[in-house]
Design a protein around this motif. Sequence first.
Motif, short mmCIF file in Angstrom:
data_model
loop_
_atom_site.label_atom_id
_atom_site.label_comp_id
_atom_site.label_asym_id
_atom_site.label_seq_id
_atom_site.Cartn_x
_atom_site.Cartn_y
_atom_site.Cartn_z
N ARG A 123 123.02 22.82 109.95
CA ARG A 123 123.81 21.63 110.31
C ARG A 123 125.27 22.03 110.50
NH1 ARG A 123 122.15 16.77 108.04
NH2 ARG A 123 123.99 15.96 109.12
N LEU A 124 125.97 21.27 111.34
CA LEU A 124 127.39 21.53 111.57
C LEU A 124 128.26 20.74 110.59
CD1 LEU A 124 127.44 21.12 115.49
CD2 LEU A 124 126.97 23.19 114.15
N VAL A 125 127.81 19.51 110.31
CA VAL A 125 128.55 18.60 109.43
C VAL A 125 127.55 17.91 108.52
CG1 VAL A 125 130.19 16.66 109.35
CG2 VAL A 125 130.10 18.13 111.39
N VAL A 126 127.83 17.83 107.24
CA VAL A 126 126.91 17.17 106.32
C VAL A 126 127.64 16.23 105.38
CG1 VAL A 126 125.16 19.02 106.35
CG2 VAL A 126 127.06 19.09 104.68
N ALA A 127 126.86 15.31 104.81
CA ALA A 127 127.37 14.48 103.71
C ALA A 127 127.06 15.27 102.44
CB ALA A 127 126.66 13.13 103.70
N ASN A 128 128.08 15.56 101.66
CA ASN A 128 127.93 16.43 100.47
C ASN A 128 128.26 15.62 99.22
OD1 ASN A 128 127.42 18.89 99.20
ND2 ASN A 128 129.59 19.49 99.26
N TRP A 129 127.28 15.47 98.32
CA TRP A 129 127.52 14.71 97.09
C TRP A 129 128.34 15.56 96.13
CZ3 TRP A 129 127.67 9.99 95.37
CH2 TRP A 129 127.76 9.76 93.99
N VAL A 130 129.47 15.01 95.66
CA VAL A 130 130.33 15.74 94.72
C VAL A 130 130.28 15.01 93.39
CG1 VAL A 130 132.63 16.67 94.31
CG2 VAL A 130 131.79 16.40 96.67
N GLU A 131 129.47 15.56 92.49
CA GLU A 131 129.18 14.89 91.22
C GLU A 131 130.46 14.54 90.45
OE1 GLU A 131 127.28 12.99 88.22
OE2 GLU A 131 126.49 13.61 90.19
N LYS A 132 131.41 15.45 90.41
CA LYS A 132 132.59 15.20 89.57
C LYS A 132 133.43 14.04 90.09
CE LYS A 132 135.66 18.83 91.39
NZ LYS A 132 136.47 20.00 90.98
N PHE A 133 133.31 13.73 91.37
CA PHE A 133 134.02 12.57 91.91
C PHE A 133 133.06 11.40 92.13
CE2 PHE A 133 137.56 15.10 92.01
CZ PHE A 133 137.64 16.05 93.01
N LYS A 134 131.77 11.64 91.84
CA LYS A 134 130.75 10.59 92.03
C LYS A 134 130.86 9.96 93.42
CE LYS A 134 129.11 10.22 87.60
NZ LYS A 134 128.81 11.67 87.52
N THR A 135 130.98 10.79 94.42
CA THR A 135 131.09 10.30 95.79
C THR A 135 130.58 11.33 96.77
OG1 THR A 135 132.61 9.39 97.46
CG2 THR A 135 133.43 11.23 96.15
N PHE A 136 130.30 10.88 97.97
CA PHE A 136 129.99 11.82 99.05
C PHE A 136 131.30 12.22 99.73
CE2 PHE A 136 125.52 12.28 99.49
CZ PHE A 136 124.93 11.12 99.00
N ARG A 137 131.33 13.39 100.26
CA ARG A 137 132.38 13.84 101.18
C ARG A 137 131.66 14.22 102.47
NH1 ARG A 137 137.31 16.16 99.28
NH2 ARG A 137 138.05 14.99 97.48
N ILE A 138 132.31 14.10 103.61
CA ILE A 138 131.74 14.54 104.90
C ILE A 138 132.46 15.82 105.27
CG2 ILE A 138 131.40 13.90 107.31
CD1 ILE A 138 132.05 10.99 105.19
N THR A 139 131.72 16.89 105.47
CA THR A 139 132.37 18.18 105.59
C THR A 139 131.73 19.11 106.60
OG1 THR A 139 133.15 20.13 104.33
CG2 THR A 139 131.00 19.20 103.69
N PHE A 140 132.55 19.94 107.25
CA PHE A 140 132.03 21.06 108.03
C PHE A 140 131.26 21.98 107.10
CE2 PHE A 140 134.03 19.60 111.58
CZ PHE A 140 135.05 20.31 112.19
N THR A 141 130.30 22.67 107.65
CA THR A 141 129.54 23.65 106.89
C THR A 141 130.09 25.05 107.16
OG1 THR A 141 128.01 23.86 108.73
CG2 THR A 141 127.45 22.24 107.01
N PHE A 142 129.63 26.05 106.41
CA PHE A 142 130.12 27.41 106.61
C PHE A 142 129.88 27.93 108.03
CE2 PHE A 142 132.12 28.48 102.83
CZ PHE A 142 131.35 28.26 101.71
N PRO A 143 128.72 27.67 108.66
CA PRO A 143 128.56 28.18 110.03
C PRO A 143 129.72 27.75 110.95
CG PRO A 143 126.45 27.46 109.18
CD PRO A 143 127.47 27.05 108.17
N VAL A 144 130.20 26.51 110.81
CA VAL A 144 131.32 26.04 111.63
C VAL A 144 132.63 26.67 111.18
CG1 VAL A 144 132.66 24.02 112.38
CG2 VAL A 144 130.16 23.87 112.17
N LEU A 145 132.82 26.78 109.87
CA LEU A 145 134.07 27.35 109.34
C LEU A 145 134.19 28.83 109.68
CD1 LEU A 145 134.32 25.69 105.80
CD2 LEU A 145 135.42 24.98 107.93
N ASN A 146 133.08 29.49 109.99
CA ASN A 146 133.11 30.92 110.31
C ASN A 146 132.99 31.22 111.79
OD1 ASN A 146 133.56 31.94 107.71
ND2 ASN A 146 131.42 31.58 107.17
N ALA A 147 133.07 30.19 112.63
CA ALA A 147 132.93 30.39 114.08
C ALA A 147 134.23 30.27 114.89
CB ALA A 147 131.91 29.37 114.63
#
Length: 246
Positions: A165-189
Amino acid sequence: MPPPEIRISKTAPELFAAAAAEFAAQVALAVRANGRFTVALSGGSTPRSLYARLAANPEIPWAKICFFWGDERHVPPDHPDSNYRMAHAAMLAKVPVRPEKVFRIRGEEKNADIAARQYEKVLQDFFHLSPGQLPRFDLILLGLGPDGHTASLFPGTTALTERHRLVVANWVEKFKTFRITFTFPVLNAPAGVLFLSSGKDKAATLREVLENPGANLPSQGVRPANGRLIWFVDEAAAAALSRAPR
Ligand code: 6PG
């Protein structure tokens, strides 16, 4: 893969001046070569001063720049935590950008996964990607979290292992929320990644990221396959590095 460049500035204002000069130089290069500059902005607090400095530079061909975000909080664009809101207030509202070239992540979407999939479609359409192809930004701006996270790739989260995936919804337990984020394949391209890190609070983490290969921190996963990686840091953030100016 060229080693990361580490540029240490004496003070935070000098750090932002140096990063702003690098940004402007990269814009000029890309516009000369391709008629446009594609950049993914970072959020958090550190880049605000960079954005404000850029907004004061009339030489920048703002109409040629296409703005994206590397991550967003799961909030509407007028929310105080919105990365879009921060960049808009610090820069975009002050300069002649073309509204049709500003591609924000729709953090207001109730379902974060839908927001992520919408943004993937935005990237696929803008970069005319065929299945499996990655977008090649001219520049991706990133920050460093105290826990070693970057974009919204936090330690121990599922997005760290996403390879398709290029972009995913990532659950961040410590903030009890989702974040929408680029994935490593995009960050490394991209053609270039520019990390910004300022202040003594980041010193221990920066040393781990740059000098302890075994630390396995998310920021260490950013190694552009065919692009430059530059760290712009100030002396306070660099204080624990073995190469830190004494
Ligand atoms: C975010 C950012 C995040 C940020 C780091 C550093 O949405 O928060 O994208 O990755 O860059 O948390 O944040 P500061 O600059 O506030 O220290």
